[in-house]
Motif scaffolding. Sequence first.
Motif, PDB file in Angstrom:
ATOM      1  N   GLY A 135      -3.095  15.121  -0.372  1.00 21.34           N
ATOM      2  CA  GLY A 135      -3.479  15.851   0.833  1.00 21.34           C
ATOM      3  C   GLY A 135      -2.706  17.152   0.985  1.00 21.34           C
ATOM      4  N   LEU A 136      -1.411  17.128   0.687  1.00 25.39           N
ATOM      5  CA  LEU A 136      -0.597  18.349   0.738  1.00 25.39           C
ATOM      6  C   LEU A 136      -1.108  19.372  -0.270  1.00 25.39           C
ATOM      7  CD1 LEU A 136       3.034  16.938   1.028  1.00 25.39           C
ATOM      8  CD2 LEU A 136       1.757  18.188   2.783  1.00 25.39           C
ATOM      9  N   GLN A 137      -1.370  18.900  -1.473  1.00 28.87           N
ATOM     10  CA  GLN A 137      -1.872  19.775  -2.533  1.00 28.87           C
ATOM     11  C   GLN A 137      -3.231  20.359  -2.143  1.00 28.87           C
ATOM     12  OE1 GLN A 137      -2.364  17.643  -6.221  1.00 28.87           O
ATOM     13  NE2 GLN A 137      -3.701  19.197  -7.068  1.00 28.87           N
ATOM     14  N   HIS A 138      -4.097  19.541  -1.579  1.00 26.31           N
ATOM     15  CA  HIS A 138      -5.433  19.984  -1.175  1.00 26.31           C
ATOM     16  C   HIS A 138      -5.353  21.023  -0.055  1.00 26.31           C
ATOM     17  CE1 HIS A 138      -9.711  19.917  -0.528  1.00 26.31           C
ATOM     18  NE2 HIS A 138      -9.516  19.622   0.744  1.00 26.31           N
ATOM     19  N   ARG A 139      -4.476  20.778   0.915  1.00 25.69           N
ATOM     20  CA  ARG A 139      -4.311  21.739   2.018  1.00 25.69           C
ATOM     21  C   ARG A 139      -3.898  23.104   1.483  1.00 25.69           C
ATOM     22  NH1 ARG A 139      -3.142  21.335   7.149  1.00 25.69           N
ATOM     23  NH2 ARG A 139      -3.853  19.540   8.281  1.00 25.69           N
ATOM     24  N   LYS A 140      -2.935  23.118   0.562  1.00 27.28           N
ATOM     25  CA  LYS A 140      -2.483  24.380  -0.024  1.00 27.28           C
ATOM     26  C   LYS A 140      -3.632  25.073  -0.751  1.00 27.28           C
ATOM     27  CE  LYS A 140       2.315  23.050  -0.690  1.00 27.28           C
ATOM     28  NZ  LYS A 140       3.330  22.664  -1.684  1.00 27.28           N
ATOM     29  N   ARG A 141      -4.395  24.305  -1.495  1.00 24.54           N
ATOM     30  CA  ARG A 141      -5.509  24.861  -2.264  1.00 24.54           C
ATOM     31  C   ARG A 141      -6.565  25.463  -1.346  1.00 24.54           C
ATOM     32  NH1 ARG A 141      -8.089  22.860  -7.485  1.00 24.54           N
ATOM     33  NH2 ARG A 141     -10.183  23.747  -7.385  1.00 24.54           N
ATOM     34  N   VAL A 142      -6.931  24.724  -0.298  1.00 23.27           N
ATOM     35  CA  VAL A 142      -7.969  25.190   0.622  1.00 23.27           C
ATOM     36  C   VAL A 142      -7.471  26.378   1.427  1.00 23.27           C
ATOM     37  CG1 VAL A 142      -9.321  24.531   2.656  1.00 23.27           C
ATOM     38  CG2 VAL A 142      -9.147  22.972   0.727  1.00 23.27           C
ATOM     39  N   MET A 143      -6.227  26.340   1.891  1.00 23.17           N
ATOM     40  CA  MET A 143      -5.687  27.447   2.678  1.00 23.17           C
ATOM     41  C   MET A 143      -5.577  28.716   1.827  1.00 23.17           C
ATOM     42  SD  MET A 143      -2.802  25.769   5.044  1.00 23.17           S
ATOM     43  CE  MET A 143      -3.156  24.468   6.177  1.00 23.17           C
ATOM     44  N   ARG A 144      -5.250  28.551   0.559  1.00 22.47           N
ATOM     45  CA  ARG A 144      -5.141  29.693  -0.341  1.00 22.47           C
ATOM     46  C   ARG A 144      -6.517  30.366  -0.490  1.00 22.47           C
ATOM     47  NH1 ARG A 144      -2.630  27.579  -5.045  1.00 22.47           N
ATOM     48  NH2 ARG A 144      -4.668  26.821  -5.610  1.00 22.47           N
ATOM     49  N   LYS A 145      -7.568  29.573  -0.545  1.00 21.30           N
ATOM     50  CA  LYS A 145      -8.926  30.123  -0.681  1.00 21.30           C
ATOM     51  C   LYS A 145      -9.393  30.801   0.596  1.00 21.30           C
ATOM     52  CE  LYS A 145     -10.805  27.102  -4.226  1.00 21.30           C
ATOM     53  NZ  LYS A 145     -11.779  26.049  -4.528  1.00 21.30           N
ATOM     54  N   SER A 146      -8.950  30.292   1.737  1.00 27.64           N
ATOM     55  CA  SER A 146      -9.418  30.857   3.009  1.00 27.64           C
ATOM     56  C   SER A 146      -8.655  32.129   3.412  1.00 27.64           C
ATOM     57  CB  SER A 146      -9.325  29.811   4.127  1.00 27.64           C
ATOM     58  OG  SER A 146      -7.980  29.463   4.364  1.00 27.64           O
ATOM     59  N   ASN A 147      -7.541  32.390   2.763  1.00 25.84           N
ATOM     60  CA  ASN A 147      -6.758  33.608   3.093  1.00 25.84           C
ATOM     61  C   ASN A 147      -7.241  34.814   2.331  1.00 25.84           C
ATOM     62  OD1 ASN A 147      -5.193  32.302   4.904  1.00 25.84           O
ATOM     63  ND2 ASN A 147      -3.588  31.809   3.440  1.00 25.84           N
ATOM     64  N   LEU A 166       0.816  -1.222   0.000  1.00 25.31           N
ATOM     65  CA  LEU A 166       0.000   0.000   0.000  1.00 25.31           C
ATOM     66  C   LEU A 166       0.848   1.269   0.000  1.00 25.31           C
ATOM     67  CD1 LEU A 166      -2.743  -1.116   2.507  1.00 25.31           C
ATOM     68  CD2 LEU A 166      -3.109  -0.500   0.114  1.00 25.31           C
ATOM     69  N   LYS A 167       2.159   1.119  -0.048  1.00 28.99           N
ATOM     70  CA  LYS A 167       3.042   2.291   0.006  1.00 28.99           C
ATOM     71  C   LYS A 167       2.705   3.323  -1.062  1.00 28.99           C
ATOM     72  CE  LYS A 167       7.885   3.767  -0.095  1.00 28.99           C
ATOM     73  NZ  LYS A 167       7.474   5.116  -0.221  1.00 28.99           N
ATOM     74  N   LYS A 168       2.504   2.905  -2.297  1.00 29.08           N
ATOM     75  CA  LYS A 168       2.189   3.850  -3.380  1.00 29.08           C
ATOM     76  C   LYS A 168       0.877   4.563  -3.114  1.00 29.08           C
ATOM     77  CE  LYS A 168       4.611   1.586  -7.188  1.00 29.08           C
ATOM     78  NZ  LYS A 168       4.423   0.914  -8.486  1.00 29.08           N
ATOM     79  N   VAL A 169      -0.098   3.826  -2.615  1.00 27.05           N
ATOM     80  CA  VAL A 169      -1.411   4.422  -2.312  1.00 27.05           C
ATOM     81  C   VAL A 169      -1.258   5.478  -1.219  1.00 27.05           C
ATOM     82  CG1 VAL A 169      -3.723   3.956  -1.392  1.00 27.05           C
ATOM     83  CG2 VAL A 169      -2.670   2.333  -2.984  1.00 27.05           C
ATOM     84  N   ILE A 170      -0.540   5.140  -0.168  1.00 23.76           N
ATOM     85  CA  ILE A 170      -0.335   6.069   0.942  1.00 23.76           C
ATOM     86  C   ILE A 170       0.463   7.288   0.474  1.00 23.76           C
ATOM     87  CG2 ILE A 170       0.797   6.357   3.193  1.00 23.76           C
ATOM     88  CD1 ILE A 170       0.003   3.388   3.748  1.00 23.76           C
ATOM     89  N   ASP A 171       1.504   7.056  -0.327  1.00 25.18           N
ATOM     90  CA  ASP A 171       2.302   8.170  -0.840  1.00 25.18           C
ATOM     91  C   ASP A 171       1.457   9.101  -1.711  1.00 25.18           C
ATOM     92  OD1 ASP A 171       4.524   7.188   0.465  1.00 25.18           O
ATOM     93  OD2 ASP A 171       5.470   6.359  -1.344  1.00 25.18           O
ATOM     94  N   GLU A 172       0.605   8.541  -2.549  1.00 26.28           N
ATOM     95  CA  GLU A 172      -0.261   9.356  -3.407  1.00 26.28           C
ATOM     96  C   GLU A 172      -1.286  10.126  -2.585  1.00 26.28           C
ATOM     97  OE1 GLU A 172      -0.243  10.156  -6.689  1.00 26.28           O
ATOM     98  OE2 GLU A 172       1.689   9.124  -6.777  1.00 26.28           O
ATOM     99  N   LEU A 173      -1.856   9.495  -1.569  1.00 23.58           N
ATOM    100  CA  LEU A 173      -2.799  10.197  -0.689  1.00 23.58           C
ATOM    101  C   LEU A 173      -2.099  11.334   0.049  1.00 23.58           C
ATOM    102  CD1 LEU A 173      -4.914   7.284   0.793  1.00 23.58           C
ATOM    103  CD2 LEU A 173      -5.772   9.196  -0.567  1.00 23.58           C
ATOM    104  N   HIS A 174      -0.874  11.099   0.465  1.00 22.76           N
ATOM    105  CA  HIS A 174      -0.092  12.129   1.146  1.00 22.76           C
ATOM    106  C   HIS A 174       0.134  13.318   0.216  1.00 22.76           C
ATOM    107  CE1 HIS A 174       3.794  13.984   2.345  1.00 22.76           C
ATOM    108  NE2 HIS A 174       3.191  13.991   3.516  1.00 22.76           N
ATOM    109  N   ALA A 175       0.567  13.037  -1.002  1.00 20.27           N
ATOM    110  CA  ALA A 175       0.829  14.110  -1.973  1.00 20.27           C
ATOM    111  C   ALA A 175      -0.455  14.876  -2.283  1.00 20.27           C
ATOM    112  CB  ALA A 175       1.430  13.525  -3.251  1.00 20.27           C
TER     113      ALA A 175
END
Length: 122
Positions: free
Chosen positions: A110-122, A99-108
Amino acid sequence: MTEILEKQKVSGPECRNRMMPVQDALDILHGKWKLLILMSLSDGPMRFKEIQRQVEGITAKMLSKELKDLEINELVARTVYDTTPVAVEYTRTPYGHSLKKVIDELHAWGLQHRKRVMRKSN
Protein backbone atom coordinates in the motif's frame (compact mmCIF):
# COMPACT_ATOMS: atom_id res chain seq x y z
CA MET A 1 14.02 -19.45 -21.09
CA THR A 2 10.83 -20.70 -22.75
CA GLU A 3 11.14 -23.98 -20.83
CA ILE A 4 11.25 -22.11 -17.53
CA LEU A 5 8.14 -20.11 -18.45
CA GLU A 6 6.33 -23.28 -19.51
CA LYS A 7 7.13 -24.91 -16.15
CA GLN A 8 5.69 -21.89 -14.29
CA LYS A 9 2.35 -22.10 -16.10
CA VAL A 10 -0.36 -23.76 -14.09
CA SER A 11 -2.94 -25.99 -15.75
CA GLY A 12 -6.72 -25.67 -15.30
CA PRO A 13 -7.32 -28.10 -12.41
CA GLU A 14 -4.03 -27.17 -10.72
CA CYS A 15 -4.87 -23.49 -11.08
CA ARG A 16 -8.27 -24.05 -9.46
CA ASN A 17 -6.61 -25.96 -6.61
CA ARG A 18 -4.22 -23.05 -6.07
CA MET A 19 -7.06 -20.52 -6.17
CA MET A 20 -9.26 -22.36 -3.66
CA PRO A 21 -7.24 -21.43 -0.53
CA VAL A 22 -6.94 -17.83 -1.75
CA GLN A 23 -10.72 -17.72 -2.24
CA ASP A 24 -11.19 -19.12 1.28
CA ALA A 25 -8.96 -16.37 2.71
CA LEU A 26 -10.79 -13.68 0.72
CA ASP A 27 -14.16 -15.03 1.92
CA ILE A 28 -13.04 -14.68 5.54
CA LEU A 29 -11.26 -11.31 5.18
CA HIS A 30 -13.52 -9.65 2.58
CA GLY A 31 -14.61 -6.09 2.99
CA LYS A 32 -12.74 -3.00 4.02
CA TRP A 33 -13.02 -3.40 7.79
CA LYS A 34 -11.80 -6.81 8.96
CA LEU A 35 -8.08 -6.28 8.46
CA LEU A 36 -8.33 -2.80 9.98
CA ILE A 37 -10.08 -4.26 13.03
CA LEU A 38 -7.36 -6.90 13.36
CA MET A 39 -4.72 -4.18 13.07
CA SER A 40 -6.40 -2.17 15.82
CA LEU A 41 -6.21 -5.22 18.09
CA SER A 42 -2.52 -5.84 17.43
CA ASP A 43 -1.42 -4.04 20.61
CA GLY A 44 -3.71 -5.97 22.92
CA PRO A 45 -7.29 -6.22 24.16
CA MET A 46 -9.72 -3.41 23.43
CA ARG A 47 -13.31 -2.59 24.23
CA PHE A 48 -15.89 -2.05 21.50
CA LYS A 49 -15.86 1.76 21.62
CA GLU A 50 -12.05 1.85 21.57
CA ILE A 51 -12.01 -0.21 18.39
CA GLN A 52 -14.71 1.99 16.87
CA ARG A 53 -12.70 5.13 17.63
CA GLN A 54 -9.55 3.63 16.15
CA VAL A 55 -11.17 2.29 12.96
CA GLU A 56 -12.34 5.59 11.51
CA GLY A 57 -15.63 5.56 9.65
CA ILE A 58 -16.99 2.20 10.85
CA THR A 59 -20.51 2.23 12.29
CA ALA A 60 -21.39 0.40 15.49
CA LYS A 61 -23.65 -1.96 13.55
CA MET A 62 -20.90 -2.84 11.05
CA LEU A 63 -18.28 -3.23 13.78
CA SER A 64 -20.57 -5.59 15.66
CA LYS A 65 -21.16 -7.68 12.53
CA GLU A 66 -17.46 -7.80 11.62
CA LEU A 67 -16.39 -8.73 15.16
CA LYS A 68 -18.92 -11.59 15.12
CA ASP A 69 -17.52 -12.83 11.79
CA LEU A 70 -13.95 -12.59 13.08
CA GLU A 71 -14.96 -14.46 16.23
CA ILE A 72 -16.68 -17.23 14.22
CA ASN A 73 -13.50 -17.63 12.18
CA GLU A 74 -11.40 -17.78 15.39
CA LEU A 75 -9.39 -14.65 14.57
CA VAL A 76 -10.78 -12.65 17.51
CA ALA A 77 -11.82 -13.71 21.00
CA ARG A 78 -14.55 -11.97 22.98
CA THR A 79 -14.26 -11.89 26.78
CA VAL A 80 -17.19 -10.81 28.95
CA TYR A 81 -16.35 -9.61 32.46
CA ASP A 82 -18.88 -9.93 35.27
CA THR A 83 -18.85 -6.28 36.27
CA THR A 84 -21.45 -3.57 36.55
CA PRO A 85 -21.93 -2.49 33.86
CA VAL A 86 -20.80 -5.60 32.00
CA ALA A 87 -17.43 -5.08 30.30
CA VAL A 88 -16.54 -6.80 27.03
CA GLU A 89 -13.04 -6.95 25.56
CA TYR A 90 -11.87 -8.21 22.19
CA THR A 91 -8.44 -9.65 21.50
CA ARG A 92 -6.70 -11.18 18.53
CA THR A 93 -6.27 -14.89 18.98
CA PRO A 94 -2.97 -16.62 18.22
CA TYR A 95 -4.64 -17.67 14.96
CA GLY A 96 -5.50 -14.01 14.31
CA HIS A 97 -1.85 -13.12 14.87
CA SER A 98 -0.93 -15.61 12.12
CA LEU A 99 -2.10 -12.90 9.66
CA LYS A 100 0.73 -10.57 10.71
CA LYS A 101 2.84 -11.31 7.61
CA VAL A 102 -0.16 -10.78 5.34
CA ILE A 103 -1.01 -7.47 6.99
CA ASP A 104 2.64 -6.35 6.92
CA GLU A 105 2.91 -7.19 3.21
CA LEU A 106 -0.34 -5.37 2.41
CA HIS A 107 0.95 -2.37 4.35
CA ALA A 108 4.24 -2.35 2.44
CA TRP A 109 2.47 -2.76 -0.90
CA GLY A 110 0.00 0.00 0.00
CA LEU A 111 2.85 2.41 0.79
CA GLN A 112 4.54 1.57 -2.49
CA HIS A 113 1.27 1.97 -4.41
CA ARG A 114 0.53 5.35 -2.81
CA LYS A 115 3.96 6.64 -3.84
CA ARG A 116 3.47 5.33 -7.37
CA VAL A 117 0.01 6.85 -7.78
CA MET A 118 0.96 10.18 -6.19
CA ARG A 119 4.02 10.41 -8.44
CA LYS A 120 1.76 10.01 -11.50
CA SER A 121 -0.74 12.59 -10.30
CA ASN A 122 1.91 15.28 -9.70
